[in-house]
Design a protein around this motif. Structure first.
Motif, PDB file in Angstrom:
ATOM      1  N   ARG A   1       0.836  -1.189   0.000  1.00 38.03           N
ATOM      2  CA  ARG A   1       0.000   0.000   0.000  1.00 38.03           C
ATOM      3  C   ARG A   1       0.871   1.239   0.000  1.00 38.03           C
ATOM      4  O   ARG A   1       1.936   1.258   0.618  1.00 38.03           O
ATOM      5  N   VAL A   2       0.408   2.276  -0.687  1.00 38.14           N
ATOM      6  CA  VAL A   2       1.006   3.609  -0.608  1.00 38.14           C
ATOM      7  C   VAL A   2      -0.087   4.558  -0.131  1.00 38.14           C
ATOM      8  O   VAL A   2      -1.149   4.668  -0.749  1.00 38.14           O
ATOM      9  N   ILE A   3       0.165   5.213   1.007  1.00 32.96           N
ATOM     10  CA  ILE A   3      -0.802   6.133   1.594  1.00 32.96           C
ATOM     11  C   ILE A   3      -0.201   7.531   1.590  1.00 32.96           C
ATOM     12  O   ILE A   3       0.912   7.724   2.079  1.00 32.96           O
ATOM     13  N   TRP A   4      -0.947   8.485   1.053  1.00 35.18           N
ATOM     14  CA  TRP A   4      -0.471   9.876   1.039  1.00 35.18           C
ATOM     15  C   TRP A   4      -1.355  10.688   1.985  1.00 35.18           C
ATOM     16  O   TRP A   4      -2.572  10.738   1.837  1.00 35.18           O
ATOM     17  N   LEU A   5      -0.722  11.319   2.949  1.00 38.28           N
ATOM     18  CA  LEU A   5      -1.422  12.171   3.913  1.00 38.28           C
ATOM     19  C   LEU A   5      -1.067  13.623   3.607  1.00 38.28           C
ATOM     20  O   LEU A   5       0.098  14.012   3.717  1.00 38.28           O
ATOM     21  N   ASN A   6      -2.075  14.378   3.231  1.00 39.38           N
ATOM     22  CA  ASN A   6      -1.854  15.776   2.860  1.00 39.38           C
ATOM     23  C   ASN A   6      -2.486  16.667   3.933  1.00 39.38           C
ATOM     24  O   ASN A   6      -3.691  16.583   4.183  1.00 39.38           O
TER      25      ASN A   6
ATOM     26  N   HIS B   1      -2.574   4.236  -3.187  1.00 35.98           N
ATOM     27  CA  HIS B   1      -3.771   3.462  -2.892  1.00 35.98           C
ATOM     28  C   HIS B   1      -4.792   4.284  -2.097  1.00 35.98           C
ATOM     29  O   HIS B   1      -5.987   4.029  -2.175  1.00 35.98           O
ATOM     30  N   GLN B   2      -4.296   5.245  -1.354  1.00 39.54           N
ATOM     31  CA  GLN B   2      -5.184   6.031  -0.500  1.00 39.54           C
ATOM     32  C   GLN B   2      -4.586   7.417  -0.316  1.00 39.54           C
ATOM     33  O   GLN B   2      -3.415   7.554   0.033  1.00 39.54           O
ATOM     34  N   ALA B   3      -5.368   8.437  -0.558  1.00 41.09           N
ATOM     35  CA  ALA B   3      -4.945   9.821  -0.330  1.00 41.09           C
ATOM     36  C   ALA B   3      -5.941  10.460   0.630  1.00 41.09           C
ATOM     37  O   ALA B   3      -7.145  10.479   0.359  1.00 41.09           O
TER      38      ALA B   3
END
Length: 490
Positions: free
Chosen positions: A440-445, A467-469
């Motif tokens: 998984r790749v999760i980006w938290l902005n 996979h999730q932003a």
């Protein structure tokens, strides 16, 4: 004397200043030596024995100024001269009043803006009697008001607050209730009767007194209201603390003041502990409901086919291997601070966290966290790596060079950043490679979604390979994202 100091120490503890019984005794000894006569001397003396850390010293300064907000501590009058003689100017904490009296100038006057509506209406109905002889007040509270006895009023207010048990206030909406209780304990009923009788009197001196007492009564009510507000902030109990913690969980981390960092850290560790309790399991979890038929039959062969022991399918729980890539440039440094703190607080269920920090060039800081206390390590990371112009393309290139070979189908990559690349090459090809290799790749902005594609932000390009932003700018968001991450790998 001891009771005042005890209440002050309780206020300090409520403000998160840790004070031991031994330090309380030291403070009492210091107070016996210096007394209350010199306010600054008292403040300096207590600051030597009560607060310990720089944060506690800042909190002590603020709490002391709020607790001893009246000049009466030093025995001086709190009445200040006002040559203009305007009615009802009561904004200052020191209870300053007008030259002709606490409540106002000579005779009548217009209703002040900001006074209670009823008081303004009463003043509009009063005729302008002008200056002249004024009757003497009969009620005790009226005499104190007419004598400008600010020191005595302050003492009376404090005694009335203790009688009303103001320290039991729990929520801010109780301010009006406690204001009324304190006013009643100070003798409001007698004062109101005196004002009513004076207004109906045929004698002009009596009516002048009634008008003046009304102004001073309104002034006193505002002073009591302000006093209740300050005491609420000082003495609010655990309920008040919970309300403050709930607020800090929801507020943007970039708006958190430095003096609240320690409380935020406690909240982070408490949240992490809850997640650990929820997700810390044996590596093999046996779930009721899925019967393992072959194993059950095999283990019950010795019972001639009778089934005594049931065996259930087991699910292997593999702890996640997490790579945390944090933009620590000025705009997102606060968010990186608490995300790293959160991840490293989950060492029981996430023991394989590898951390990377960048603003332009990326560097691994995992060893720093292993050698140093987490708070000191975060401070050093922010100090050493927060300079430079933000360059996500360069950071991704450095990540591929450092550890792309270690990324596999058990790896979760968490990227924290605003994706503002200063119009440089975003290197989405490297992010795609990370996406293909990892679980998984999760980006938290930390920015709101409405600004993700404004200006030099590259989120539109990056979201195609994650996979999730998620928008993540508070502890509530962070807790939810990390909780979902742990549930996904269970």
């Amino acid at each position: 004397m001891d009771r005042t100091l005890t209440r002050f120490i309780a206020a300090l503890r409520n403000a998160e200043v840790r004070i031991s019984p031994a330090e309380t005794l030291d403070a009492m000894n210091a107070l016996e030596l210096v007394g209350f006569a010199d306010r600054e001397f008292l403040k300096d003396s207590l600051s030597l024995v009560l607060p310990k850390t720089p944060d506690e010293k800042d909190t002590f300064e603020t709490t002391f100024d709020q607790f001893f907000s009246f000049d009466d501590v030093s025995g001086r009058s709190a009445v200040a001269s006002d040559e203009e003689g305007e009615a009802g100017e009561t904004g200052d904490d020191d209870g300053s009043a007008q030259g002709e009296g606490i409540g106002g100038g000579k005779g009548g006057g217009k209703a002040k803006k900001g006074k209670p509506k009823l008081a303004a209406l009463e003043e509009e109905e009063d005729e302008d009697l002008g200056p002249g002889e004024m009757a003497e007040p009969r009620s005790e509270l009226g005499r104190l008001l007419m004598q400008n006895s600010t020191v005595e009023l302050t003492v009376r207010m404090a005694d009335a607050a203790r009688e009303a048990k103001l320290e039991d206030i729990q929520v801010f909406t109780q301010k009006g209730l406690y204001t009324r209780k304190i006013m009643d304990a100070m003798g409001l009923a007698d004062l109101v009767r005196e004002i009513g009788d004076a207004r109906l009197s045929p004698r002009i001196p009596e009516r002048r007194l009634g008008q003046e007492l009304k102004k001073r009564r309104d002034w006193l009510r505002e002073q009591v209201r302000d006093y209740v507000e300050r005491q609420f902030l000082l003495h609010a109990d655990a309920t008040g603390r919970r309300l403050r913690e709930e607020l800090l969980q929801k507020v943007k981390l970039s708006n958190v003041e430095h003096r609240n960092f320690r409380l935020i850290q406690e909240i982070v560790f408490r949240m992490a502990k809850k997640l650990v309790a929820l997700h810390s399991r044996r590596r093999k979890v046996f779930k009721r409901g899925q019967l393992n038929v072959p194993r059950t039959l095999r283990y019950n062969m010795s019972y001639d086919g009778s089934i005594f022991d049931l065996h259930w399918k087991s699910v292997k729980v593999d702890r996640p291997k997490v790579f945390a890539i944090c933009d620590v440039s000025g705009s997102v440094a606060s968010y990186a601070r608490f995300m790293l703190m959160f991840l490293y607080s989950l060492d029981e269920v996430m023991p394989k966290v590898r951390s990377f920090a960048f603003s332009s060039d990326l560097a691994e800081v995992t060893d720093l966290f292993e050698r140093t206390k987490i708070e000191d390590a975060i401070a050093k990371v922010l100090r050493d790596y927060s300079g430079g112009s933000t360059d996500y393309g360069q950071a991704f290139a450095d990540f591929r060079k450092l550890c792309m070979d270690d990324v596999d189908n058990r790896t979760t990559i968490v990227i924290l950043g605003d994706a503002r690349n200063n119009y440089g090459d975003p290197r989405t090809d490297i992010l795609k490679e990370m996406y293909d290799r990892s679980k998984r790749v999760i980006w938290l902005n930390p920015e709101s979604r409405s600004t993700w594609n404004v200006g030099d932000a590259e989120m539109r390009k990056y979201t195609a390979y994650v996979h999730q932003a998620e928008e993540c700018n508070s502890l509530v968001h962070l807790n939810r994202v990390v909780g979902n991450l742990l549930r996904a790998v269970s």
